[in-house]
Write an enzyme that holds these catalytic residues in place. Structure first.
Site, PDB file in Angstrom:
ATOM      1  N   SER A  94       0.657  -1.632  -0.005  1.00 12.71           N
ATOM      2  CA  SER A  94       0.058  -0.008   0.318  1.00 12.71           C
ATOM      3  C   SER A  94       0.695   1.313  -0.067  1.00 12.71           C
ATOM      4  O   SER A  94       2.092   1.013   0.131  1.00 12.71           O
ATOM      5  CB  SER A  94      -1.058   0.569   1.225  1.00 12.71           C
ATOM      6  OG  SER A  94       0.114   0.680   2.944  1.00 12.71           O
TER       7      SER A  94
ATOM      8  N   ASP B 107      -0.404  -1.437  -4.471  1.00  9.57           N
ATOM      9  CA  ASP B 107      -2.266  -1.449  -3.448  1.00  9.57           C
ATOM     10  C   ASP B 107      -2.995  -0.316  -3.691  1.00  9.57           C
ATOM     11  O   ASP B 107      -1.754   0.684  -3.364  1.00  9.57           O
ATOM     12  CB  ASP B 107      -2.416  -1.975  -2.109  1.00  9.57           C
ATOM     13  CG  ASP B 107      -3.470  -2.211  -1.518  1.00  9.57           C
ATOM     14  OD1 ASP B 107      -4.565  -2.648  -2.222  1.00  9.57           O
ATOM     15  OD2 ASP B 107      -3.522  -2.383  -0.969  1.00  9.57           O
TER      16      ASP B 107
ATOM     17  N   GLY C 215     -11.358  -4.183   1.374  1.00 11.82           N
ATOM     18  CA  GLY C 215     -11.645  -4.357   2.491  1.00 11.82           C
ATOM     19  C   GLY C 215     -12.104  -5.614   3.604  1.00 11.82           C
ATOM     20  O   GLY C 215     -13.705  -6.096   4.136  1.00 11.82           O
TER      21      GLY C 215
ATOM     22  N   ASN D 175      -8.725  -9.243  -0.478  1.00 11.86           N
ATOM     23  CA  ASN D 175      -7.806  -8.469  -0.476  1.00 11.86           C
ATOM     24  C   ASN D 175      -7.643  -7.830   0.974  1.00 11.86           C
ATOM     25  O   ASN D 175      -8.377  -7.818   1.415  1.00 11.86           O
ATOM     26  CB  ASN D 175      -7.702  -6.523  -0.729  1.00 11.86           C
ATOM     27  CG  ASN D 175      -7.145  -6.356  -2.115  1.00 11.86           C
ATOM     28  OD1 ASN D 175      -6.916  -7.195  -2.874  1.00 11.86           O
ATOM     29  ND2 ASN D 175      -6.825  -5.083  -2.412  1.00 11.86           N
TER      30      ASN D 175
ATOM     31  N   ASP E  41      -5.561  -7.160   4.969  1.00 12.38           N
ATOM     32  CA  ASP E  41      -4.735  -6.317   5.420  1.00 12.38           C
ATOM     33  C   ASP E  41      -4.988  -6.684   7.067  1.00 12.38           C
ATOM     34  O   ASP E  41      -4.267  -7.482   7.640  1.00 12.38           O
ATOM     35  CB  ASP E  41      -4.542  -4.949   5.090  1.00 12.38           C
ATOM     36  CG  ASP E  41      -3.075  -3.649   5.877  1.00 12.38           C
ATOM     37  OD1 ASP E  41      -2.260  -5.042   6.615  1.00 12.38           O
ATOM     38  OD2 ASP E  41      -3.297  -3.469   5.499  1.00 12.38           O
TER      39      ASP E  41
END
Ligand code: G3H
Ligand code: 13P
Ligand code: ZN
Length: 284
Positions: free
Chosen positions: A50, A82, A209, A230, A232
């Site tokens: 990111s 990202d 998300g 995705n 994280d």
């Protein structure tokens, strides 16, 4: 193996009806967690960086870590940018070794998002680099907007069709009710919209998300055509949670390897769970 492009892996995922996990990294231990989990599950995997990760670790460290990580395993590994913010940044990542990029023009009006994304695709194609784009806006849970307000940013299926036809992107990130970060309640996904987008567009869809989305909803999203997922926040929770446990239980611990080693193990565990949930185990 050396780093590979995303497009072929997405094609295989589409044929097999499963999704690829795209896991955010910030440091060496998280990069290692990602490839160790993928190798253990015999799964292809995406390491992604990111804006925050690039700022923290530096682009050259991220590229070196990902290259080294990919070399050490037998499964295919993609290095993906990202939420690329600008044309220049995307070009820099392509030049220096990323094998896939996201150009996020979702904050622009539709025409400009199409024009900028198209420009990125034309150049990336020459180098065999895949491109993900975003249409609709995926916010953060910290944005604190009501569900009805959030719906104003949801991806419109007809616009998605036009967007993909005119840009020829390899993957499209859609806004259907998820947000980045820790959710306050249970996220409610608009599956009808997701299925309609999938019917309208020819390329695989991406769910951002995805931490905190229930297993049932993830499975349903994959059934609706999501092929890249995705994650994280769930890695952050597992990683820092394990560090906290070591430090609380051993307040005198001064060896970073004990703290970070435990965090890396926790990272492997959560990423393996996700890979199994996404159905990509054994697909390498
Ligand atoms: O895009 C979503 C990631 O969670 C980005 O977070 O910029 O703080 O690394 P970060
Ligand atoms: P989460 O942090 O909610 O898992 O989202 C990750 C993401 O979408 C990165 O682009
Ligand atoms: Zn995202």
């Amino acid at each position: 193996m050396s780093l590979v492009s995303l497009a072929d892996l997405l094609k295989k995922a589409d044929q097999g009806g499963y999704a690829l996990g795209a896991f955010n990294c910030n440091n060496m231990e998280i990069v290692q967690s990602i490839v160790m989990a993928a190798e253990a599950e015999c799964s292809p995997v995406i390491i992604q960086a990111s804006q925050g990760a690039i700022k923290y670790a530096g682009l050259s460290y991220i590229i070196a870590l990902a290259r080294q990580a990919a070399e050490g395993v037998s499964v295919p590994v993609v290095l993906h940018l990202d939420h690329g913010t600008s044309f220049d940044q995307v070009m820099q990542c392509i030049r220096f070794g990323f094998t896939s990029v996201m150009y996020d023009g979702s904050h622009h009006p539709l025409e400009e998002n199409i024009a900028q994304t198209r420009r990125v695709v034309e150049i990336a194609r020459v180098f065999g680099i895949s491109v993900e784009a975003e249409l609709g806006r995926i916010g953060g849970t910290e944005d604190d907007i009501s569900v009805s307000d959030a719906e104003a940013f949801f991806t419109d299926p007809a616009e998605a069709k036009r967007f993909v036809e005119e840009t020829d992107v390899d993957a499209l990130a859609v806004s259907v009710g998820t947000a980045h970060g820790q959710y306050k309640g249970d996220p409610k996904l608009d599956f009808e919209r997701l299925a309609e987008i999938s019917r309208q567009v020819s390329c695989p869809l991406v769910l951002h998300g995805s931490s905190g989305v229930s297993d049932e909803s993830i499975t349903r999203a994959i059934e609706c055509g999501v092929r890249k997922i995705n994650i994280d926040t769930n890695i952050r929770e597992a990683f820092v949670g394990a560090m906290r446990t070591v430090l609380v239980n051993n307040p005198k611990e001064i060896d970073p390897r004990k703290v970070l080693g435990s965090a890396r193990d926790a990272g492997v565990e959560i990423i393996r769970e996700k890979i199994r949930l996404f159905g990509s185990s054994g697909k390498a």
